[in-house]
Design an enzyme around this catalytic site. Sequence first.
Site, PDB file in Angstrom:
ATOM      1  N   GLY A  62       0.798  -1.221   0.000  1.00  0.00           N
ATOM      2  CA  GLY A  62       0.000   0.000   0.000  1.00  0.00           C
ATOM      3  C   GLY A  62       0.832   1.273   0.000  1.00  0.00           C
ATOM      4  O   GLY A  62       0.425   2.290  -0.576  1.00  0.00           O
ATOM      5  N   ASN A  63       2.030   1.220   0.649  1.00  0.00           N
ATOM      6  CA  ASN A  63       2.839   2.439   0.746  1.00  0.00           C
ATOM      7  C   ASN A  63       3.460   2.858  -0.589  1.00  0.00           C
ATOM      8  O   ASN A  63       4.071   3.908  -0.682  1.00  0.00           O
ATOM      9  CB  ASN A  63       3.918   2.301   1.831  1.00  0.00           C
ATOM     10  CG  ASN A  63       4.889   1.160   1.579  1.00  0.00           C
ATOM     11  OD1 ASN A  63       4.571   0.211   0.858  1.00  0.00           O
ATOM     12  ND2 ASN A  63       6.053   1.228   2.180  1.00  0.00           N
ATOM     13  N   LYS A 116     -12.621 -10.324   4.166  1.00  0.00           N
ATOM     14  CA  LYS A 116     -11.865  -9.132   3.761  1.00  0.00           C
ATOM     15  C   LYS A 116     -12.743  -7.881   3.814  1.00  0.00           C
ATOM     16  O   LYS A 116     -13.774  -7.817   3.149  1.00  0.00           O
ATOM     17  CB  LYS A 116     -11.353  -9.378   2.329  1.00  0.00           C
ATOM     18  CG  LYS A 116     -10.574  -8.255   1.759  1.00  0.00           C
ATOM     19  CD  LYS A 116      -9.090  -8.449   1.947  1.00  0.00           C
ATOM     20  CE  LYS A 116      -8.356  -7.242   1.403  1.00  0.00           C
ATOM     21  NZ  LYS A 116      -7.107  -7.009   2.072  1.00  0.00           N
ATOM     22  N   LYS A 118      -2.982  -9.830  -2.795  1.00  0.00           N
ATOM     23  CA  LYS A 118      -2.010  -9.553  -3.853  1.00  0.00           C
ATOM     24  C   LYS A 118      -0.702 -10.350  -3.708  1.00  0.00           C
ATOM     25  O   LYS A 118      -0.042 -10.650  -4.698  1.00  0.00           O
ATOM     26  CB  LYS A 118      -1.697  -8.061  -3.949  1.00  0.00           C
ATOM     27  CG  LYS A 118      -0.898  -7.497  -2.797  1.00  0.00           C
ATOM     28  CD  LYS A 118       0.451  -7.004  -3.235  1.00  0.00           C
ATOM     29  CE  LYS A 118       1.332  -6.450  -2.156  1.00  0.00           C
ATOM     30  NZ  LYS A 118       1.043  -6.524  -0.764  1.00  0.00           N
ATOM     31  N   LYS A 175       1.880 -12.693   3.309  1.00  0.00           N
ATOM     32  CA  LYS A 175       3.215 -12.503   2.733  1.00  0.00           C
ATOM     33  C   LYS A 175       4.085 -13.728   3.031  1.00  0.00           C
ATOM     34  O   LYS A 175       4.785 -14.249   2.163  1.00  0.00           O
ATOM     35  CB  LYS A 175       3.894 -11.252   3.299  1.00  0.00           C
ATOM     36  CG  LYS A 175       3.197  -9.961   2.916  1.00  0.00           C
ATOM     37  CD  LYS A 175       3.960  -8.755   3.445  1.00  0.00           C
ATOM     38  CE  LYS A 175       3.059  -7.543   3.522  1.00  0.00           C
ATOM     39  NZ  LYS A 175       2.319  -7.217   2.305  1.00  0.00           N
TER      40      LYS A 175
HETATM   41  P1  ADP Z   1       1.051  -4.143   2.391  1.00  0.00           P
HETATM   42  O1  ADP Z   1       0.179  -2.997   2.020  1.00  0.00           O
HETATM   43  O2  ADP Z   1       2.484  -3.923   2.042  1.00  0.00           O
HETATM   44  O3  ADP Z   1       0.534  -5.480   1.963  1.00  0.00           O
HETATM   45  P2  ADP Z   1       0.262  -4.875   5.110  1.00  0.00           P
HETATM   46  O4  ADP Z   1      -0.216  -3.828   6.043  1.00  0.00           O
HETATM   47  O5  ADP Z   1      -0.728  -5.817   4.531  1.00  0.00           O
HETATM   48  O6  ADP Z   1       1.085  -4.102   4.000  1.00  0.00           O
HETATM   49  O7  ADP Z   1       1.405  -5.749   5.832  1.00  0.00           O
HETATM   50  C1  ADP Z   1       2.508  -5.125   6.447  1.00  0.00           C
HETATM   51  C2  ADP Z   1       2.269  -4.975   7.949  1.00  0.00           C
HETATM   52  O8  ADP Z   1       2.298  -6.251   8.584  1.00  0.00           O
HETATM   53  C3  ADP Z   1       3.301  -4.190   8.702  1.00  0.00           C
HETATM   54  O9  ADP Z   1       3.044  -2.810   8.664  1.00  0.00           O
HETATM   55  C4  ADP Z   1       3.194  -4.752  10.131  1.00  0.00           C
HETATM   56  O10 ADP Z   1       2.520  -3.853  10.978  1.00  0.00           O
HETATM   57  C5  ADP Z   1       2.338  -6.007   9.986  1.00  0.00           C
HETATM   58  N1  ADP Z   1       2.830  -7.219  10.663  1.00  0.00           N
HETATM   59  C6  ADP Z   1       2.008  -8.104  11.288  1.00  0.00           C
HETATM   60  N2  ADP Z   1       2.686  -9.120  11.784  1.00  0.00           N
HETATM   61  C7  ADP Z   1       3.992  -8.896  11.487  1.00  0.00           C
HETATM   62  C8  ADP Z   1       5.201  -9.620  11.754  1.00  0.00           C
HETATM   63  N3  ADP Z   1       5.194 -10.781  12.409  1.00  0.00           N
HETATM   64  N4  ADP Z   1       6.366  -9.100  11.302  1.00  0.00           N
HETATM   65  C9  ADP Z   1       6.378  -7.931  10.631  1.00  0.00           C
HETATM   66  N5  ADP Z   1       5.274  -7.190  10.354  1.00  0.00           N
HETATM   67  C10 ADP Z   1       4.078  -7.672  10.778  1.00  0.00           C
HETATM   68 MG    MG Z   2      -1.331  -6.414   2.578  1.00  0.00          MG
END
Ligand code: ADP
Ligand code: MG
Length: 320
Positions: A14-15, A135, A220, A282
């Site tokens: 998202g960033n 979702k 995604k 992820k």
């Molecule tokens: P994106 O838009 O890149 O998919 P997300 O918000 O879906 O981002 O995922 C990234 C977020 O996952 C980070 O900002 C963090 O707060 C969160 N997160 C949750 N669990 C973990 C973890 N175990 N290690 C690192 N980040 C984590």
């Molecule tokens: Mg995400």
Amino acid sequence: MTRDEKYVLVALGGNAFQTKGDKGTPEDYWRNAYKAAETIVRIVKEGHKVVVTHGNGPQVGIIMEWMERSKDKIPPLTMDIAGAMTQGWLGYLLTQAINNLLVKEGLRTLVKGAVSVVNQVEVRKDDPAWSNPTKYVGSWYTEEEARKLAVEKNWALKPDPRGGYRRVVPSPNPFNNVEVEAIKRLVDDGWIVVASGGGGIPVVRNSDETLQGVEAVIDKDLAGEVLATALRVGTFAILTDVNGIYLNFNKPDQRKLDVIMVSELEKYYREGHFAPGSMGPKVLAAIRFIKNGGKRATIGHLYEGYEVVKGKSGTTVLSI
Ligand code: ADP
Ligand code: MG
């Protein structure tokens, strides 16, 4: 295309389009897109062939809000169409930013340029996710509004952890990228390809082989893995707003993983270290990529994207 370190699939979070404090103006979108494009161009400059995918959560929410607010004048469209809109919107931003940087840096001889594909991703009609929508999408409603909408529109609505009620839609598992052959050709022909945006436009296949869009949102990162595996890329890099995978995330004893074997990561995944809607998919995408024969999956911060691809920043997941 062989498994080759030269080929990299980069998943942008998202960033890449919206950062903290942004209002979501065109200027905000362009500034963020250029920042993401810088990372892509840096990777390309080092001789990699790059495929880019990106999320669309905030943008699909915005389109749904537009549809909601103007529904008395303009008939609302469906979620697959909204997903297609975001691929055009974000694909345009990214490809123009990448192409302009290539021109500015005199790199047009290195690659043909960046191009974006309107891309469908197949999910199964019998996916268990259909009966368990998880979702969150679109606007926030009061409990009373939510009750009304549930009946009127046959929507599923649930309390959002951030307050209020929101529509929830299924997030079925992606298993086939419909346009993968065309994407492969473009990559081999020297294009930087933006594909599978927002996890792809979700479609199901009918018994007569025709495709049909469905009301769902695909993750995604999981869709990115499907494409990375089909293209047989060497590295699958997931760029986000955190500098790697943490154990005991946000707890006093949190610990960042630098290099990890897939078998060990699977164990942590099962132990529940990774939040379902964010780091969870992820990590699952990285595990699937390695198990499907990929060499390296890396997860780290977008602004260190090049270092993350190289394994010098973030977390690197390896086989065994
Ligand atoms: P994106 O838009 O890149 O998919 P997300 O918000 O879906 O981002 O995922 C990234 C977020 O996952 C980070 O900002 C963090 O707060 C969160 N997160 C949750 N669990 C973990 C973890 N175990 N290690 C690192 N980040 C984590
Ligand atoms: Mg995400």
